[in-house]
Each structure stands twice: as C-alpha cells, then as structure tokens.
Motif scaffolding. Structure first.
Motif, PDB file in Angstrom:
ATOM      1  N   GLY A  24      -3.199   4.510  -2.115  1.00 21.65           N
ATOM      2  CA  GLY A  24      -3.965   5.211  -1.095  1.00 21.65           C
ATOM      3  C   GLY A  24      -3.237   5.236   0.231  1.00 21.65           C
ATOM      4  N   ARG A  25      -3.800   6.008   1.153  1.00 24.19           N
ATOM      5  CA  ARG A  25      -3.215   6.125   2.490  1.00 24.19           C
ATOM      6  C   ARG A  25      -3.827   5.065   3.394  1.00 24.19           C
ATOM      7  NH1 ARG A  25       0.184   9.510   4.091  1.00 24.19           N
ATOM      8  NH2 ARG A  25      -0.189  10.867   2.283  1.00 24.19           N
ATOM      9  N   ALA A  26      -2.964   4.262   4.008  1.00 28.30           N
ATOM     10  CA  ALA A  26      -3.421   3.134   4.812  1.00 28.30           C
ATOM     11  C   ALA A  26      -3.450   3.487   6.290  1.00 28.30           C
ATOM     12  CB  ALA A  26      -2.512   1.937   4.590  1.00 28.30           C
ATOM     13  N   ARG A  27      -4.366   2.801   6.978  1.00 25.32           N
ATOM     14  CA  ARG A  27      -4.499   3.004   8.419  1.00 25.32           C
ATOM     15  C   ARG A  27      -4.881   1.677   9.059  1.00 25.32           C
ATOM     16  NH1 ARG A  27      -7.688   4.975  12.666  1.00 25.32           N
ATOM     17  NH2 ARG A  27      -6.746   6.795  13.697  1.00 25.32           N
ATOM     18  N   VAL A  47       0.844  -1.193   0.000  1.00 22.85           N
ATOM     19  CA  VAL A  47       0.000   0.000   0.000  1.00 22.85           C
ATOM     20  C   VAL A  47       0.879   1.242   0.000  1.00 22.85           C
ATOM     21  CG1 VAL A  47      -1.910   1.187   1.114  1.00 22.85           C
ATOM     22  CG2 VAL A  47      -1.689  -1.300   1.365  1.00 22.85           C
ATOM     23  N   GLU A  48       0.659   2.124  -0.960  1.00 16.27           N
ATOM     24  CA  GLU A  48       1.473   3.336  -1.083  1.00 16.27           C
ATOM     25  C   GLU A  48       0.605   4.525  -1.451  1.00 16.27           C
ATOM     26  OE1 GLU A  48       3.858   6.194  -0.975  1.00 16.27           O
ATOM     27  OE2 GLU A  48       4.661   4.235  -0.387  1.00 16.27           O
ATOM     28  N   ALA A  49       0.765   5.622  -0.702  1.00 16.39           N
ATOM     29  CA  ALA A  49      -0.026   6.827  -0.932  1.00 16.39           C
ATOM     30  C   ALA A  49       0.606   7.745  -1.978  1.00 16.39           C
ATOM     31  CB  ALA A  49      -0.206   7.594   0.381  1.00 16.39           C
ATOM     32  N   GLU A  50       1.919   7.584  -2.227  1.00 14.91           N
ATOM     33  CA  GLU A  50       2.593   8.458  -3.197  1.00 14.91           C
ATOM     34  C   GLU A  50       3.155   7.608  -4.335  1.00 14.91           C
ATOM     35  OE1 GLU A  50       4.107  12.385  -1.281  1.00 14.91           O
ATOM     36  OE2 GLU A  50       4.970  10.739  -0.108  1.00 14.91           O
ATOM     37  N   LEU A  51       4.489   7.540  -4.445  1.00 10.08           N
ATOM     38  CA  LEU A  51       5.113   6.798  -5.528  1.00 10.08           C
ATOM     39  C   LEU A  51       5.718   5.506  -5.006  1.00 10.08           C
ATOM     40  CD1 LEU A  51       6.983   9.671  -7.419  1.00 10.08           C
ATOM     41  CD2 LEU A  51       4.790   8.627  -8.015  1.00 10.08           C
ATOM     42  N   GLY A 102      -7.493  -2.361  13.605  1.00 11.01           N
ATOM     43  CA  GLY A 102      -7.695  -3.538  14.423  1.00 11.01           C
ATOM     44  C   GLY A 102      -6.732  -4.635  14.023  1.00 11.01           C
ATOM     45  N   GLU A 103      -6.862  -5.784  14.662  1.00 11.35           N
ATOM     46  CA  GLU A 103      -5.924  -6.872  14.455  1.00 11.35           C
ATOM     47  C   GLU A 103      -5.902  -7.333  13.002  1.00 11.35           C
ATOM     48  OE1 GLU A 103      -5.057 -11.397  16.086  1.00 11.35           O
ATOM     49  OE2 GLU A 103      -6.340 -10.038  17.240  1.00 11.35           O
ATOM     50  N   ARG A 104      -4.710  -7.288  12.371  1.00 11.81           N
ATOM     51  CA  ARG A 104      -4.467  -7.747  11.007  1.00 11.81           C
ATOM     52  C   ARG A 104      -5.311  -7.007   9.962  1.00 11.81           C
ATOM     53  NH1 ARG A 104      -1.880 -12.924  11.945  1.00 11.81           N
ATOM     54  NH2 ARG A 104      -2.386 -13.613  14.052  1.00 11.81           N
ATOM     55  N   THR A 105      -5.878  -5.869  10.332  1.00 12.41           N
ATOM     56  CA  THR A 105      -6.824  -5.168   9.463  1.00 12.41           C
ATOM     57  C   THR A 105      -6.283  -3.801   9.071  1.00 12.41           C
ATOM     58  OG1 THR A 105      -8.657  -6.302  10.537  1.00 12.41           O
ATOM     59  CG2 THR A 105      -9.205  -4.365   9.228  1.00 12.41           C
ATOM     60  N   VAL A 106      -6.365  -3.492   7.778  1.00  8.43           N
ATOM     61  CA  VAL A 106      -5.872  -2.225   7.242  1.00  8.43           C
ATOM     62  C   VAL A 106      -6.966  -1.635   6.359  1.00  8.43           C
ATOM     63  CG1 VAL A 106      -4.152  -1.147   5.744  1.00  8.43           C
ATOM     64  CG2 VAL A 106      -3.474  -3.016   7.276  1.00  8.43           C
ATOM     65  N   VAL A 107      -7.239  -0.349   6.558  1.00  6.54           N
ATOM     66  CA  VAL A 107      -8.229   0.351   5.750  1.00  6.54           C
ATOM     67  C   VAL A 107      -7.504   1.301   4.804  1.00  6.54           C
ATOM     68  CG1 VAL A 107     -10.148   1.992   5.770  1.00  6.54           C
ATOM     69  CG2 VAL A 107     -10.056   0.151   7.467  1.00  6.54           C
ATOM     70  N   VAL A 108      -7.865   1.222   3.518  1.00  4.30           N
ATOM     71  CA  VAL A 108      -7.318   2.119   2.490  1.00  4.30           C
ATOM     72  C   VAL A 108      -8.509   2.715   1.758  1.00  4.30           C
ATOM     73  CG1 VAL A 108      -5.745   2.353   0.545  1.00  4.30           C
ATOM     74  CG2 VAL A 108      -5.382   0.528   2.229  1.00  4.30           C
ATOM     75  N   GLY A 109      -8.832   3.973   2.065  1.00  4.72           N
ATOM     76  CA  GLY A 109     -10.017   4.582   1.470  1.00  4.72           C
ATOM     77  C   GLY A 109     -11.254   3.813   1.886  1.00  4.72           C
TER      78      GLY A 109
END
Length: 475
Positions: free
Chosen positions: A116-119, A39-43, A122-129
């Motif tokens: 996108g920007r990742a966040r 996951v990458e928000a820029e380049l 929770g456990e093992r969980t990543v939100v991107v948009g």
C-alpha cells in the motif's frame, strides 16, 4: 508535534521497498530481535529491479558484446541483434515484473512486507490504507524519485515515453526522439539504436555535464558513430501527436509525434523524455511532522525532527544512484540499530566524505569516482592532473579498438587521488580499484607499489603514477 498515543507495532518502519528500503530494514534489525515493516505501493525491489538498473543493463550488454565481437578478428560477420531474444533476457532479469522472490527474501530475514501507499501521520506514525503502524525506534523514508517532465508545449498531451517505457519496452519504435543529455538519455539512445531504432537525441545543453569534458565528448562521438542524430544546445519548443493513446508501459503511445526543435519539425514514432528526476515526497505527509522538504546529515537523520526520522536514496537528495542509496541505507540502518542497542549515532562513520562512484554504460563506457578537475578547483584544491591513453597491453589484447582515456585528479598538497575518470570499453570493471584508492586516500608513493598483473587492463594504474612522477620531475 505530538507523540503518537498508539503502542508500537514495529521497531522500524521503512517507507519504500526498493533496494534502499530493503537495505535500511535489513541493517536496522540484523543480529537482533527487532522487527521491521517494509511498506511498498508497487513492486518490492523497486525501480532498480524492474525499471532501471537491471533491465537497462540487460538491454545494453548484448550491444556491448556485439561491439566486442565486431572488433575481434576471427569471429566473422556479426548479425543484427535478435530483438525478441534480447527482450526475453531482459524479462528474465526483471522476473517478469513479479516480486515474489523479493518478498520471500524480505520475509526470510524477518521483515514484514506491507502493501500500500504509506503516509506519515505524526511522530513515528505511518498510515497505510486503513492500517496504522507505529515505530518504536525509527521511520525511514526510502521513496526514491519520480521523473521531472520539462514544461514543453504539448508534451504532456502527447503521452511521451518515460524511462519505464524505455526499459520495459515491448516493441522497438522505428524512430524515436530522446529528450535529455544525462545518463538515462545517453544509455537509452545506445540500446535503442543497437536494437534498430532511428534515434534523435536533443539535449538542452551538452551531454553528461557533471563528468569530465573528455568523457562527454567520447560518449557523443560513440552515439554519432552508432547512427544517433545528436543535437546539443537544442531548444525543444513544441510537441504534437496524432491520436495519442494510453497503450500501456513500453508500447508506442499513439500515432506519429512531431517535435519542433530550434524551429525545425522532427517527426518520429515515439518520444522519450529523460530530463532528470526529483525526490518523491508528494503526499508523503511531511507536514504532519513539521517538514516541507527532506534534508539529511551524514548519518541520514532528517533535519528538523527529533532523532526518529531517517531518509536514504534519491529522496534524501544527495545522489540518484542505486549503489550510493544502498550505502546510505546501510549507514541509516546501522545508526538505528546502534541507538536501539544503547549506543550513539556517532559510533557509526557517516557518508560526509565518501566519494561518489558512477558508471555510464554507453559505448564507450564512462566510469568515475570522486570529483572532477573543475569541482576540485572550485573547492580550492591545488590540482595535479594526469590524462593518459587507456591503451596498454591488457586493453589492446582485449579488443582491437582499445582506445580510451584515464584522467586522474590529484590533491597536490595531500598527495592523494581525489578523482578518477575512465573512458573506454569495459572500464566499469576497473572502477573499484580507483574507488579504493580515492576512498582510502592512498598516498601516491604507496600507490606506485601496487603492482598490476601483466598483461591486464589494470596496468593503467602503473602508467598513471609513472606519468605523474614524470610531470613532477619535469617541474
């Protein structure tokens, strides 16, 4: 913390698509049918590829080549650097800030690139948009670092240059103040001066504080010889700018800048802030997994989380060097892969005792591995120290001003090198021999049998061991 109720979307999710993230993802899945998301928000390729290692070295090499030519009889008068040609070559090495090649590589080795920007959520969980990713095995944090701007009156309002502006510059300021005394500040001052800018460098302390004093002194003299106005132990008190303007990365950001240093005003066309970096953990969602900071063990596992969260590179807080971050990433990836295959983390050797390697591409260069004399003594090591002139037949043949210094720090009780610092022209290419000796803990008596070819710069290793043997006989 509650486990995610969602089904896994990938085996491994890596947040941050720079070289550290790329290595972590690759090593975690290679030779298997595991899947990874990057996951990458820029380049894709990150800071190193576009705003740090690659463009900075591209800007520094022409100056180094000209310096070599200036100290080689028979090559004639050397013209000033062609700024447009230097910047065009820099652009080629950054692929014109286009990451298509990096994306193609990632996809070619089976890594899905997610923009996108990742966040963390929770456990093992990543939100991107609006997309939620869930990892079957691991999440790796590889978000790097961000500049740390000092709290100087008026600095933020002046829209100063950061390191990205300096490496991606589209115009060379007629004059520039560099604030800082670390690697970025010293290297930027080197290429800016070589490209024709009048450079003032103001450091709160000395230069390159974590290196041997002789190295810092040589870099300081090199900058002064290049026309840089070096001001050490300087108090930068206030910054004021005429008509600051957000003109874009690498363009002069408005009118003249007046900076008060030790009570005296200095006016320049631009100001570059290079005062360090801090881990990029802002809005990363650490609180969703019970963390307020990132700390790792020797196998890159994040403390306080039950075995699924890893971190590597600048965000892990150990080193701020691309090659060391990539080393951490390789270890993290191997640990993840080993555990996924039913093994154990301790099957993989960690980084706990791996020596730090670094190069400062100034004129002269500084290359170092391991620890300094001061660090060795602080660690309670009984130190033997060798400091010799770099000038041997190989270095003298390479250029007429072949001066420099080699400093070797020996653990006298174990009789092995624990640190080496080289100062001189082109010493970066000598560093790996020192790295092997330090990392492998080669005994000094055995090192004496590593015979260097003649006439090469590597002859310095024979001279180091000979000097150490002379010291011992004298004692």
């Amino acid at each position: 913390m509650a486990a995610s109720a969602s089904e896994p979307t990938h085996d491994v999710i890596v947040i941050g698509g720079g070289p550290v993230g790329e290595n972590a993802a690759q090593y975690a899945i290679q030779g298997s049918d595991r899947t990874a998301a990057l996951v990458e928000a820029e380049l894709v390729g990150g800071e190193c590829s576009y705003w740090a290692c690659m463009p900075s070295k591209a800007l520094l090499v022409p100056a180094a080549v000209r310096s070599l030519a200036q100290h080689m009889p028979g090559l004639g008068e050397q013209a000033p650097l062609d700024v447009d040609a230097v910047l065009a070559r820099r652009d080629a090495f950054t692929s014109g800030w286009d990451d298509a090649g990096q994306v193609a590589w990632a996809e070619g080795v089976g890594i899905e690139v997610v923009r996108g920007r990742a966040r963390l959520a929770g456990e093992r969980t990543v939100v991107v948009g609006d997309r939620t990713l869930v990892a079957r095995h691991a999440v790796v944090l590889a978000t790097g670092s961000v500049p740390a701007e000092p709290p100087i009156d008026g600095l933020a309002d002046a829209l100063p240059w950061g390191s990205r502006d300096a490496t991606a510059m589209h115009e060379v300021p007629g004059s520039i103040l560099v604030v800082g005394g670390g690697v970025v500040a010293c290297e930027a001052a080197t290429w800016l001066a070589a490209l024709g800018a009048h450079v003032t460098l103001a450091a709160r302390g000395g230069l390159l504080a974590r290196l041997e004093p002789e190295a810092a002194a040589a870099v300081e003299q090199g900058l002064r010889d290049a026309g840089v106005d070096v001001r050490l132990h300087a108090d930068v008190q206030r910054v004021r700018r005429e008509a600051p303007a957000a003109t874009g990365t690498g363009h002069v950001h408005g009118g003249a800048v007046t900076t008060t240093i030790d009570g005296v005003d200095v006016t320049t066309d631009e100001i570059l802030v290079a005062t360090g970096r801090r881990p990029a953990t802002g809005d990363l969602g650490l609180e969703t997994v019970g963390l307020d900071a990132v700390a790792v063990d020797g196998r890159q596992r994040v403390a306080g989380v039950d075995g699924w969260l890893y971190a590597a590179g600048d965000v892990a807080g150990r080193w701020q060097l691309t090659h060391m971050g990539k080393h951490e990433a390789r270890i993290a990836g191997e640990v993840i892969g080993r555990i996924a295959d039913g093994g154990h983390a301790h099957d993989v050797v960690g980084v706990d005792e791996d020596p730090l390697t670094q190069v400062v591409f100034t004129d002269p260069e500084v290359a170092a591995v391991g620890i300094t004399q001061a660090e060795a003594e602080d660690a309670g090591i009984r130190v033997e120290r060798v400091a010799i002139d770099l000038a041997v037949a190989g270095t003298s043949l390479a250029r007429d001003d072949a001066g420099g210094t080699v400093i070797a720090i020996v653990d006298a009780d174990r009789d092995v090198l624990v640190g080496v610092t080289l100062v001189g022209h082109g010493v970066a290419e000598l560093l790996h021999a020192a790295t092997v000796a330090v990392a492998a803990r080669v005994p000094i008596p055995r090192l004496w049998h590593a015979v260097p070819a003649y006439p090469t710069a590597s002859e310095i290793w024979l001279r180091v061991v000979e000097d150490l043997r002379r010291q011992r006989r004298a004692d």
